[in-house]
Write a protein that holds these residues in place. Structure first.
Motif, PDB file in Angstrom:
ATOM      1  N   LEU A  29       0.696  -1.174   0.112  1.00 19.50           N
ATOM      2  CA  LEU A  29      -0.001  -0.145   0.115  1.00 19.50           C
ATOM      3  C   LEU A  29       0.859   1.246  -0.014  1.00 19.50           C
ATOM      4  O   LEU A  29       0.694   2.182  -0.811  1.00 19.50           O
ATOM      5  N   THR A  30       1.795   1.211   0.820  1.00 17.47           N
ATOM      6  CA  THR A  30       2.785   2.614   0.881  1.00 17.47           C
ATOM      7  C   THR A  30       3.476   2.703  -0.433  1.00 17.47           C
ATOM      8  O   THR A  30       3.503   3.774  -1.061  1.00 17.47           O
ATOM      9  N   ALA A  36       1.767   6.963  -6.813  1.00 11.00           N
ATOM     10  CA  ALA A  36       0.667   8.010  -7.305  1.00 11.00           C
ATOM     11  C   ALA A  36       1.336   9.256  -7.094  1.00 11.00           C
ATOM     12  O   ALA A  36       1.188  10.168  -7.816  1.00 11.00           O
ATOM     13  N   HIS A  37       1.824   9.570  -5.839  1.00  9.35           N
ATOM     14  CA  HIS A  37       2.413  10.960  -5.486  1.00  9.35           C
ATOM     15  C   HIS A  37       3.325  11.275  -6.434  1.00  9.35           C
ATOM     16  O   HIS A  37       3.326  12.500  -6.671  1.00  9.35           O
ATOM     17  N   ALA A  38       4.291  10.606  -6.683  1.00  9.70           N
ATOM     18  CA  ALA A  38       5.478  10.683  -7.684  1.00  9.70           C
ATOM     19  C   ALA A  38       4.868  11.280  -8.914  1.00  9.70           C
ATOM     20  O   ALA A  38       5.578  11.947  -9.581  1.00  9.70           O
ATOM     21  N   ALA A  39       3.751  10.770  -9.332  1.00  6.10           N
ATOM     22  CA  ALA A  39       3.152  11.139 -10.752  1.00  6.10           C
ATOM     23  C   ALA A  39       2.403  12.131 -10.616  1.00  6.10           C
ATOM     24  O   ALA A  39       1.655  12.750 -11.430  1.00  6.10           O
ATOM     25  N   GLY A  40       2.409  12.907  -9.325  1.00  8.13           N
ATOM     26  CA  GLY A  40       1.717  14.102  -9.242  1.00  8.13           C
ATOM     27  C   GLY A  40       0.244  13.889  -8.909  1.00  8.13           C
ATOM     28  O   GLY A  40      -0.715  14.954  -8.940  1.00  8.13           O
ATOM     29  N   ARG A  41      -0.287  12.734  -8.391  1.00  7.39           N
ATOM     30  CA  ARG A  41      -1.589  12.265  -8.158  1.00  7.39           C
ATOM     31  C   ARG A  41      -1.937  11.971  -6.831  1.00  7.39           C
ATOM     32  O   ARG A  41      -1.250  11.406  -6.454  1.00  7.39           O
ATOM     33  N   ALA A  42      -2.784  12.680  -6.057  1.00  7.99           N
ATOM     34  CA  ALA A  42      -3.536  12.447  -4.703  1.00  7.99           C
ATOM     35  C   ALA A  42      -4.054  10.981  -5.139  1.00  7.99           C
ATOM     36  O   ALA A  42      -4.256  10.278  -6.099  1.00  7.99           O
ATOM     37  N   ASP A  61       1.440   7.957   6.741  1.00  7.36           N
ATOM     38  CA  ASP A  61       2.313   8.433   7.724  1.00  7.36           C
ATOM     39  C   ASP A  61       3.841   8.087   7.223  1.00  7.36           C
ATOM     40  O   ASP A  61       4.724   8.964   7.189  1.00  7.36           O
ATOM     41  N   ASP A  62       4.008   6.880   6.466  1.00  4.08           N
ATOM     42  CA  ASP A  62       5.211   6.461   5.911  1.00  4.08           C
ATOM     43  C   ASP A  62       5.700   7.198   4.550  1.00  4.08           C
ATOM     44  O   ASP A  62       6.707   7.739   4.403  1.00  4.08           O
ATOM     45  N   ALA A  63       4.626   7.333   3.721  1.00  2.00           N
ATOM     46  CA  ALA A  63       4.725   7.617   2.409  1.00  2.00           C
ATOM     47  C   ALA A  63       4.797   9.223   2.060  1.00  2.00           C
ATOM     48  O   ALA A  63       5.224   9.791   1.559  1.00  2.00           O
ATOM     49  N   GLY A  64       4.141   9.644   3.237  1.00  2.00           N
ATOM     50  CA  GLY A  64       3.672  11.246   3.105  1.00  2.00           C
ATOM     51  C   GLY A  64       2.389  11.450   2.431  1.00  2.00           C
ATOM     52  O   GLY A  64       1.882  10.593   1.480  1.00  2.00           O
ATOM     53  N   SER A  65       1.615  12.627   2.887  1.00  2.00           N
ATOM     54  CA  SER A  65       0.310  12.753   1.862  1.00  2.00           C
ATOM     55  C   SER A  65       0.710  13.907   1.092  1.00  2.00           C
ATOM     56  O   SER A  65       1.777  14.827   1.279  1.00  2.00           O
ATOM     57  N   LEU A  66      -0.579  13.973   0.271  1.00  2.00           N
ATOM     58  CA  LEU A  66      -0.528  15.034  -0.897  1.00  2.00           C
ATOM     59  C   LEU A  66      -1.818  15.957  -0.477  1.00  2.00           C
ATOM     60  O   LEU A  66      -2.849  15.195  -0.560  1.00  2.00           O
TER      61      LEU A  66
END
Length: 237
Positions: A29-30, A36-42, A61-66
């Protein structure tokens, strides 16, 4: 995203279904969230149970939120998780209309201690978590007034009250439907010159809508009449 009024669909959040029938591992999941975040998508995470939600919160919490990350459904949410959701900048798209259709089933089948966690709304408002209401049609009631009524009354079909502390005011529930589609839970849209003429014309005062079983006079989409409450039919586009 595409400019307002574009006839083409915009790219929205990346959907992740956290299915209780087969929960992903935390690392899986992380990784999906990071990609997704690296592609600029929430991300828009389908979470029904507390187990799915806890897994999501740990992964975020691990991956960071957008900005724009959201939880869809949030059917069972312990109150103590709401501040953590706010800390991570999450928003919620939820469906209290299910209480009006299946609330008695929920109250019968779930342990009593879970009843207060059903389709929370007011708790999110108090915690500073943006909330949008939706239908989840065809699984939930399509009529927005049914969903709004469920959010403010919390009545089951048998007239029981599911989570009285989660009631919203009419104004809160209406605004939770009126946010821009690309910003669920954000500031409610208002009628202003130059904005798309997606309008609901009421037959009664706004303050009297909660007590009116049929408050809508007409519906316009893009300035075109698509529903006429007097039976005159819809105008062509």
């Amino acid at each position: 995203g595409d400019p307002a009024g574009s006839p083409y669909p915009a790219v929205g959040p990346y959907k992740i279904v956290i299915a209780d029938s087969g929960l992903p591992t935390l690392d899986e999941l992380t990784g999906r969230i990071r990609a997704a975040h690296a592609a600029g998508r929430a991300v828009a995470a389908h979470c029904v149970t507390r187990e799915a939600l806890v897994l999501l919160l740990v992964a975020l919490d691990d991956a960071g939120s957008l900005p724009g990350d959201r939880v869809e459904h949030a059917a069972l949410v312990p109150a103590e998780l709401a501040p953590e959701m706010a800390r991570l900048g999450l928003r919620v798209v939820t469906q209290p209309g299910f209480l009006a259709h299946r609330g008695d089933d929920f109250l019968r089948d779930l342990p009593t201690q879970d009843h207060q966690d059903l389709y929370r709304c007011a708790t999110f408002f108090r915690a500073g978590v943006p909330v949008a209401l939706s239908s989840d049609a065809p699984y939930g009631p399509l009529d927005p007034w049914t969903v709004i009524g469920a959010a403010i009354r919390r009545h089951t079909p048998a007239g029981r009250v599911a989570g009285p502390g989660e009631r919203l005011t009419f104004s809160q529930a209406l605004d939770a439907y009126l946010a821009p589609p690309g910003d669920p839970g954000g500031p409610a849209r208002r009628v202003r010159r130059g904005t798309p003429a997606d309008l609901v014309v009421l037959r009664t005062r706004l303050a009297d809508v909660p007590a009116d079983p049929e408050p809508v006079r007409a519906v316009l989409v893009g300035g075109h009449l698509v529903w006429d409450g007097l039976g005159a039919g819809a105008a062509g586009g």
